[in-house]
Design a protein around this motif. Structure first.
Motif, PDB file in Angstrom:
ATOM      1  N   MET A 162      36.144  48.575  43.887  1.00  0.00           N
ATOM      2  CA  MET A 162      36.332  47.396  43.051  1.00  0.00           C
ATOM      3  C   MET A 162      35.096  47.160  42.200  1.00  0.00           C
ATOM      4  SD  MET A 162      37.013  43.431  44.180  1.00  0.00           S
ATOM      5  CE  MET A 162      38.653  43.767  44.810  1.00  0.00           C
ATOM      6  N   LYS A 163      35.281  46.848  40.930  1.00  0.00           N
ATOM      7  CA  LYS A 163      34.191  46.548  40.026  1.00  0.00           C
ATOM      8  C   LYS A 163      34.233  45.066  39.663  1.00  0.00           C
ATOM      9  CE  LYS A 163      34.212  51.196  38.093  1.00  0.00           C
ATOM     10  NZ  LYS A 163      34.465  52.034  36.892  1.00  0.00           N
ATOM     11  N   LEU A 164      33.177  44.346  39.986  1.00  0.00           N
ATOM     12  CA  LEU A 164      33.086  42.924  39.686  1.00  0.00           C
ATOM     13  C   LEU A 164      32.385  42.746  38.343  1.00  0.00           C
ATOM     14  CD1 LEU A 164      32.070  41.478  43.174  1.00  0.00           C
ATOM     15  CD2 LEU A 164      34.334  41.545  42.132  1.00  0.00           C
ATOM     16  N   ALA A 165      33.072  42.109  37.410  1.00  0.00           N
ATOM     17  CA  ALA A 165      32.551  41.972  36.043  1.00  0.00           C
ATOM     18  C   ALA A 165      32.457  40.511  35.648  1.00  0.00           C
ATOM     19  CB  ALA A 165      33.467  42.712  35.066  1.00  0.00           C
ATOM     20  N   THR A 166      31.633  40.243  34.671  1.00  0.00           N
ATOM     21  CA  THR A 166      31.614  38.948  34.010  1.00  0.00           C
ATOM     22  C   THR A 166      32.006  39.160  32.551  1.00  0.00           C
ATOM     23  OG1 THR A 166      30.372  36.896  33.717  1.00  0.00           O
ATOM     24  CG2 THR A 166      29.192  38.945  33.262  1.00  0.00           C
ATOM     25  N   GLY A 185      44.072  44.215  36.892  1.00  0.00           N
ATOM     26  CA  GLY A 185      42.852  43.441  37.001  1.00  0.00           C
ATOM     27  C   GLY A 185      43.147  42.047  37.508  1.00  0.00           C
ATOM     28  N   VAL A 186      42.102  41.361  37.955  1.00  0.00           N
ATOM     29  CA  VAL A 186      42.223  39.988  38.458  1.00  0.00           C
ATOM     30  C   VAL A 186      41.092  39.157  37.872  1.00  0.00           C
ATOM     31  CG1 VAL A 186      42.346  38.512  40.497  1.00  0.00           C
ATOM     32  CG2 VAL A 186      43.198  40.851  40.629  1.00  0.00           C
ATOM     33  N   HIS A 187      41.415  37.975  37.348  1.00  0.00           N
ATOM     34  CA  HIS A 187      40.413  37.009  36.917  1.00  0.00           C
ATOM     35  C   HIS A 187      40.221  36.019  38.061  1.00  0.00           C
ATOM     36  CE1 HIS A 187      41.477  37.620  32.389  1.00  0.00           C
ATOM     37  NE2 HIS A 187      40.891  38.660  32.932  1.00  0.00           N
ATOM     38  N   ILE A 188      39.050  36.020  38.651  1.00  0.00           N
ATOM     39  CA  ILE A 188      38.805  35.171  39.809  1.00  0.00           C
ATOM     40  C   ILE A 188      37.892  34.014  39.414  1.00  0.00           C
ATOM     41  CG2 ILE A 188      37.859  35.066  42.139  1.00  0.00           C
ATOM     42  CD1 ILE A 188      38.514  38.039  42.414  1.00  0.00           C
ATOM     43  N   HIS A 189      38.447  32.822  39.428  1.00  0.00           N
ATOM     44  CA  HIS A 189      37.668  31.610  39.190  1.00  0.00           C
ATOM     45  C   HIS A 189      38.390  30.446  39.853  1.00  0.00           C
ATOM     46  CE1 HIS A 189      40.367  30.283  35.803  1.00  0.00           C
ATOM     47  NE2 HIS A 189      40.532  31.589  35.690  1.00  0.00           N
ATOM     48  N   ASP A 190      37.772  29.301  39.870  1.00  0.00           N
ATOM     49  CA  ASP A 190      38.279  28.185  40.665  1.00  0.00           C
ATOM     50  C   ASP A 190      38.400  26.928  39.799  1.00  0.00           C
ATOM     51  OD1 ASP A 190      39.216  26.971  42.957  1.00  0.00           O
ATOM     52  OD2 ASP A 190      37.426  27.383  44.150  1.00  0.00           O
ATOM     53  N   ASN A 191      39.065  25.916  40.339  1.00  0.00           N
ATOM     54  CA  ASN A 191      39.195  24.616  39.677  1.00  0.00           C
ATOM     55  C   ASN A 191      39.642  23.587  40.717  1.00  0.00           C
ATOM     56  OD1 ASN A 191      42.190  24.686  39.768  1.00  0.00           O
ATOM     57  ND2 ASN A 191      41.961  26.304  38.226  1.00  0.00           N
ATOM     58  N   ASP A 192      39.814  22.360  40.273  1.00  0.00           N
ATOM     59  CA  ASP A 192      40.204  21.290  41.197  1.00  0.00           C
ATOM     60  C   ASP A 192      41.716  21.155  41.336  1.00  0.00           C
ATOM     61  OD1 ASP A 192      40.957  20.192  38.791  1.00  0.00           O
ATOM     62  OD2 ASP A 192      39.613  18.442  38.909  1.00  0.00           O
ATOM     63  N   GLY A 193      42.461  22.096  40.767  1.00  0.00           N
ATOM     64  CA  GLY A 193      43.912  22.055  40.857  1.00  0.00           C
ATOM     65  C   GLY A 193      44.573  21.224  39.789  1.00  0.00           C
ATOM     66  N   GLY A 249      50.491  46.446  30.917  1.00  0.00           N
ATOM     67  CA  GLY A 249      50.269  46.071  32.306  1.00  0.00           C
ATOM     68  C   GLY A 249      49.977  44.588  32.444  1.00  0.00           C
ATOM     69  N   ALA A 250      49.322  44.211  33.549  1.00  0.00           N
ATOM     70  CA  ALA A 250      49.118  42.791  33.850  1.00  0.00           C
ATOM     71  C   ALA A 250      47.743  42.542  34.438  1.00  0.00           C
ATOM     72  CB  ALA A 250      50.184  42.306  34.825  1.00  0.00           C
ATOM     73  N   VAL A 251      47.197  41.376  34.109  1.00  0.00           N
ATOM     74  CA  VAL A 251      46.021  40.851  34.783  1.00  0.00           C
ATOM     75  C   VAL A 251      46.411  39.496  35.372  1.00  0.00           C
ATOM     76  CG1 VAL A 251      45.110  39.754  32.680  1.00  0.00           C
ATOM     77  CG2 VAL A 251      43.559  40.292  34.555  1.00  0.00           C
ATOM     78  N   TRP A 252      46.025  39.233  36.615  1.00  0.00           N
ATOM     79  CA  TRP A 252      46.381  37.987  37.291  1.00  0.00           C
ATOM     80  C   TRP A 252      45.190  37.045  37.292  1.00  0.00           C
ATOM     81  CZ3 TRP A 252      50.556  35.503  38.338  1.00  0.00           C
ATOM     82  CH2 TRP A 252      50.516  34.399  39.197  1.00  0.00           C
ATOM     83  N   ASP A 253      45.420  35.800  36.860  1.00  0.00           N
ATOM     84  CA  ASP A 253      44.381  34.784  36.782  1.00  0.00           C
ATOM     85  C   ASP A 253      44.550  33.803  37.936  1.00  0.00           C
ATOM     86  OD1 ASP A 253      43.072  32.221  35.979  1.00  0.00           O
ATOM     87  OD2 ASP A 253      42.573  33.386  34.183  1.00  0.00           O
ATOM     88  N   THR A 254      43.588  33.806  38.876  1.00  0.00           N
ATOM     89  CA  THR A 254      43.706  32.969  40.075  1.00  0.00           C
ATOM     90  C   THR A 254      43.545  31.485  39.760  1.00  0.00           C
ATOM     91  OG1 THR A 254      41.331  33.122  40.580  1.00  0.00           O
ATOM     92  CG2 THR A 254      42.764  34.839  41.481  1.00  0.00           C
ATOM     93  N   GLY A 255      42.683  31.157  38.775  1.00  0.00           N
ATOM     94  CA  GLY A 255      42.478  29.758  38.433  1.00  0.00           C
ATOM     95  C   GLY A 255      43.700  29.128  37.804  1.00  0.00           C
TER      96      GLY A 255
END
Length: 220
Positions: free
Chosen positions: A1-5, A203-211, A175-181
């Protein structure tokens, strides 16, 4: 897995992708999602691309993905095919294997009842990119969103919807990239979304929020 910004986080502080890379270099990240909005894809796009590549090489950074502008921008009803084609070609020049191109929404087409219309319209948009995708070998990715971003407009909100669209279009370089936020804003059962995208997820975009809104904060 490659973690990118992403260089997009520095777009307000840098006038070129190369300048954004200089800022990214101050972080521990060495894998990069290169932001290629329409403003960088004008007549000088090739020199901008070369400068980004030279800067990344000097800084020891590797591009793993890119983001393009949207099909429609600035209220212009004409799709930005010239800029999008250049962004895909820029990826080919830099060895970037995939680029996110968001589907186009229409506020007159509501979610979820307008999904059939949304699918048909966007298939026509992406098909115009197939020649340059095939020429360069660069994969184009769709992405999920949420009502707090899209309002009532129809869009991909679940992994199943994305998988169905990919089957509907039927091109191996889409293809697809999934955004967790985005999914967190909706309260999705994200395991189910990811399972629905099995074999299609690039790919996956991993970030957070308050919902409640798309905050793009660090996880947890």
């Amino acid at each position: 897995m490659k973690l990118a910004t992403t260089t997009a986080d520095f777009s307000a502080y840098a006038k070129t992708p190369a300048a954004a890379l200089e800022l990214c270099a101050r972080s521990p990240f060495r894998y990069i999602d290169l932001n290629l909005p329409h403003r960088y894809m004008g007549e000088d796009w090739e020199s901008i691309t070369h400068e980004a590549g030279e800067t990344a090489a000097r800084l020891g950074m590797t591009f793993v993905q890119a983001h393009a502008g949207d099909f429609l921008a600035g209220g212009d009803p004409t799709p930005k095919y010239t800029e999008l084609t250049r962004a895909i070609r820029a990826c080919g020049m830099l060895g970037i294997p995939q680029i996110v191109v968001h589907a186009q929404w229409d506020f007159s087409v509501p979610y979820p009842t307008g999904m059939e219309t949304f699918f048909a319209y966007n298939k026509g948009l992406y098909e115009k990119l197939f020649p340059v995708m095939e020429e360069t070998g660069v994969k184009v990715l769709i992405e999920n969103s949420c009502e707090s971003n899209m309002g009532a407009a129809c869009y991909f909100m679940t992994g199943r919807e994305m998988a169905e669209f990919l089957d509907f279009v039927g091109h191996p370089l889409l293809g697809a990239v999934w955004d967790t936020g985005h999914a967190n804003c909706r309260g999705n059962q994200q395991y189910d979304d990811l399972m629905a995208l099995r074999g299609r997820l690039d790919g996956v975009h991993i970030h957070d929020n308050d919902g409640r809104c798309d905050g793009h904060t660090a996880p947890f």
